[in-house]
Design an enzyme around this catalytic site. Structure first.
Site, PDB file in Angstrom:
ATOM      1  N   ASP A  19      29.921 -25.707-111.369  1.00 28.99           N
ATOM      2  CA  ASP A  19      29.012 -24.649-111.774  1.00 28.99           C
ATOM      3  C   ASP A  19      28.725 -23.809-110.526  1.00 28.99           C
ATOM      4  OD1 ASP A  19      27.135 -23.235-113.352  1.00 28.99           O
ATOM      5  OD2 ASP A  19      25.519 -24.458-112.533  1.00 28.99           O
ATOM      6  N   ASP A  21      25.609 -21.083-110.035  1.00 25.06           N
ATOM      7  CA  ASP A  21      24.205 -20.873-109.662  1.00 25.06           C
ATOM      8  C   ASP A  21      23.493 -22.218-109.558  1.00 25.06           C
ATOM      9  OD1 ASP A  21      21.840 -19.597-109.064  1.00 25.06           O
ATOM     10  OD2 ASP A  21      21.987 -18.161-110.700  1.00 25.06           O
ATOM     11  N   ASP A 215      24.299 -28.551-111.759  1.00 25.29           N
ATOM     12  CA  ASP A 215      22.882 -28.832-111.506  1.00 25.29           C
ATOM     13  C   ASP A 215      22.084 -28.969-112.793  1.00 25.29           C
ATOM     14  OD1 ASP A 215      23.064 -26.060-112.133  1.00 25.29           O
ATOM     15  OD2 ASP A 215      21.118 -25.710-111.172  1.00 25.29           O
TER      16      ASP A 215
END
Length: 273
Positions: A19, A21, A215
């Protein structure tokens, strides 16, 4: 709560899907350990893909965004929910037309696979994040769906982080159309397994040879887990160790950030040298 005591041998893995961001950057700041992680991927000739549910950017824009932060990542290493949406529509109905609420990333991806824009009688209404979102476009989309257009969301994220809080994301933006029409949207981004399978195909990896790094438990970890990959939850974004308590599943490993992957891999390599 029982924690899994699994260890991933990162040296043995061939592919990494990450991922962006909260993993690679936050806002316009590169996160700690990221340059070392990317250098390790290059040095060890690992296959890697940066996967983002943000449909607004093209791969070239993501390449330039990272370049401004001092990272050189070629365009072919990015895969977005916009590209996943375009691939899905091309597979389902090649040459179809769409009314689109979204940014350049989504529009470009659809144009590139031959989908035309149509605000009269489109086959699909496609919604991503974007500044073109307004009561006017919402009303137009609602009535086109009522006339028979199928409703597609680029991703199912409810919100995304911004500098001073959160912004409503695709799932929240498409909800008024769903409520007004009584129609359920189909979402193409993570955790849709189609996006993950495409990512693995792009890497040329079997799921057992790959790692999903993210995250978020509800998009990154679940999509990696359901695709048969090892999963790493990093605590550099929106999750904390307390986040784990609210889910019925666990990642394979929890690390502070992606820099830990490179340092663990190097430490193991040196240990066996």
């Amino acid at each position: 709560m029982n924690m899994r005591k699994s260890i991933i041998d990162f040296n043995e893995k061939k592919g990494f899907i990450c991922d962006m961001d909260g993993v690679i950057y936050h806002g316009n700041q590169i996160l700690p350990g990221v340059p070392e992680f990317i250098q390790w991927l290059h040095d060890e000739k690992k296959e890697y893909l940066f996967l983002t549910n943000n449909s607004g950017y093209t791969p070239r824009e993501l390449n330039q965004k990272l370049a401004r932060m001092g990272l050189d990542v070629p365009e072919e290493h990015f895969y977005t929910s916009a590209l996943a949406t375009a691939a899905f529509l091309k597979e389902q109905a090649a040459g179809c037309s769409a009314f689109v609420i979204g940014e350049a990333g989504l529009l470009n991806a659809l144009y590139d696979v031959g989908i035309t824009m149509n605000d009269v009688n489109p086959d699909y209404v496609v919604v991503g994040e974007g500044r073109s979102y307004s009561l006017d476009t919402l009303t137009k989309a609602t009535n086109l769906v009522l006339k028979g257009a199928k409703l597609i969301g680029a991703n199912s994220d409810v919100s995304g982080p911004i500098e001073n809080g959160i912004a409503p994301a695709c799932r929240a933006l498409i909800a008024p159309i769903e409520m007004a029409t009584g129609t359920q949207a189909y979402f193409c981004g993570k955790p849709n397994p189609l996006m993950m399978r495409t990512g693995l195909n792009m890497l040329g990896c079997h799921s057992a040879e790959a790692v999903m790094v993210g995250d978020r438990m509800d998009t990154d970890v679940i999509s990696g887990m359901e695709s048969g990959m090892s999963t790493v939850l990093v605590l550099s974004g929106c999750s904390t160790k307390d986040t784990l308590k609210t889910y019925a599943y666990l990642p394979t490993m929890v690390l502070n950030g992606v820099g830990d992957i490179a340092s663990m891999a190097k430490a193991k390599e040196e240990y066996y040298m």
